[in-house]
Design a protein around this motif. Sequence first.
Motif, PDB file in Angstrom:
ATOM      1  N   ASP A  18       0.481  -1.474   0.039  1.00  0.00           N
ATOM      2  CA  ASP A  18      -0.219  -0.199  -0.122  1.00  0.00           C
ATOM      3  C   ASP A  18       1.182   1.435   0.553  1.00  0.00           C
ATOM      4  O   ASP A  18       1.802   1.623   0.820  1.00  0.00           O
ATOM      5  N   LEU A  19       0.371   1.987  -0.994  1.00  0.00           N
ATOM      6  CA  LEU A  19       1.391   3.357  -0.735  1.00  0.00           C
ATOM      7  C   LEU A  19       0.034   4.391  -0.020  1.00  0.00           C
ATOM      8  O   LEU A  19      -1.414   4.206  -0.957  1.00  0.00           O
ATOM      9  N   VAL A  29       2.893   8.184  -9.070  1.00  0.00           N
ATOM     10  CA  VAL A  29       3.979   7.431  -8.787  1.00  0.00           C
ATOM     11  C   VAL A  29       4.278   7.021 -10.218  1.00  0.00           C
ATOM     12  O   VAL A  29       4.622   7.053 -10.867  1.00  0.00           O
ATOM     13  N   PRO A  42       1.230   0.627  -9.744  1.00  0.00           N
ATOM     14  CA  PRO A  42       0.619   1.388  -8.706  1.00  0.00           C
ATOM     15  C   PRO A  42      -1.481   0.574  -9.071  1.00  0.00           C
ATOM     16  O   PRO A  42      -1.309   1.134 -10.458  1.00  0.00           O
ATOM     17  N   ASP A  43      -2.351   0.429  -8.566  1.00  0.00           N
ATOM     18  CA  ASP A  43      -3.747   0.737  -8.917  1.00  0.00           C
ATOM     19  C   ASP A  43      -3.876   1.877  -9.716  1.00  0.00           C
ATOM     20  O   ASP A  43      -4.823   2.312 -10.623  1.00  0.00           O
ATOM     21  N   LEU A  55       0.163  -1.134  -4.544  1.00  0.00           N
ATOM     22  CA  LEU A  55       1.475  -1.125  -5.447  1.00  0.00           C
ATOM     23  C   LEU A  55       0.729  -2.857  -5.422  1.00  0.00           C
ATOM     24  O   LEU A  55       1.361  -3.496  -4.933  1.00  0.00           O
ATOM     25  N   VAL A  75      10.740   3.115  -6.407  1.00  0.00           N
ATOM     26  CA  VAL A  75       9.264   3.571  -5.764  1.00  0.00           C
ATOM     27  C   VAL A  75       8.691   5.219  -5.278  1.00  0.00           C
ATOM     28  O   VAL A  75       9.656   5.182  -4.399  1.00  0.00           O
TER      29      VAL A  75
END
Length: 205
Positions: A18-19, A29, A42-43, A55, A75
């Motif tokens: 998770d970001l 991102v 990333p979603d 992610l 990242v």
Amino acid sequence: MSATTVDLGPVDSVWRLDLRGEGTAPVDVVVGTSPSWLAVVPDRPRIDPGADVPLVITLDRSMAPPGSVDVTVPVSARNGVGGADVRITASVDGPPQILSVAAAPDRIVRAGCLPAAGVAQSTVTVTALDGTGIFAVELAVVLPGGRTVNESLSLGETTANRSTWTGRLASPQEPGTISYTATVTDLEGRRSRSPGSLVVLPCPS
């Protein structure tokens, strides 16, 4: 980032981190380069303040090189600060090992002969070894005269990582040689192939 290390081990192919947006403005991102068989995506490309964005890490085991995988992918935020290097490790098996391919009997008579002339079908047995598990074993068969057929073999005996698969080939009308290729596919999509053949005899005079 919820984590900076991911160990997919010998089985897992997909993982999620998770970001989180911690600042006061959205950030984009940026994911560094990775091998073609490893996707780090990333979603959503932009993270709003206070939002969590998955992610997703995907390992294509059918294309990854056998052995230990150890890849670091950076990242970061394009218009901000934060992020980190993500270290991704895994263990990837090689393709299945075909121990043997055999047809019994290896000489049959063509279809249409009298029953006393001999056996008109053969059993092909394939023995394979794979640590992940075998998904399917198939035969690509070329009959005398050039006609082709495909046959799926049935699972028989299994012991640890070793499995045996069998199928029957019926005689064609034409005498000659039946050639075939056994294709073993494991659960990760890796394939190995091995050829074989048997003789089709004419009816005895």
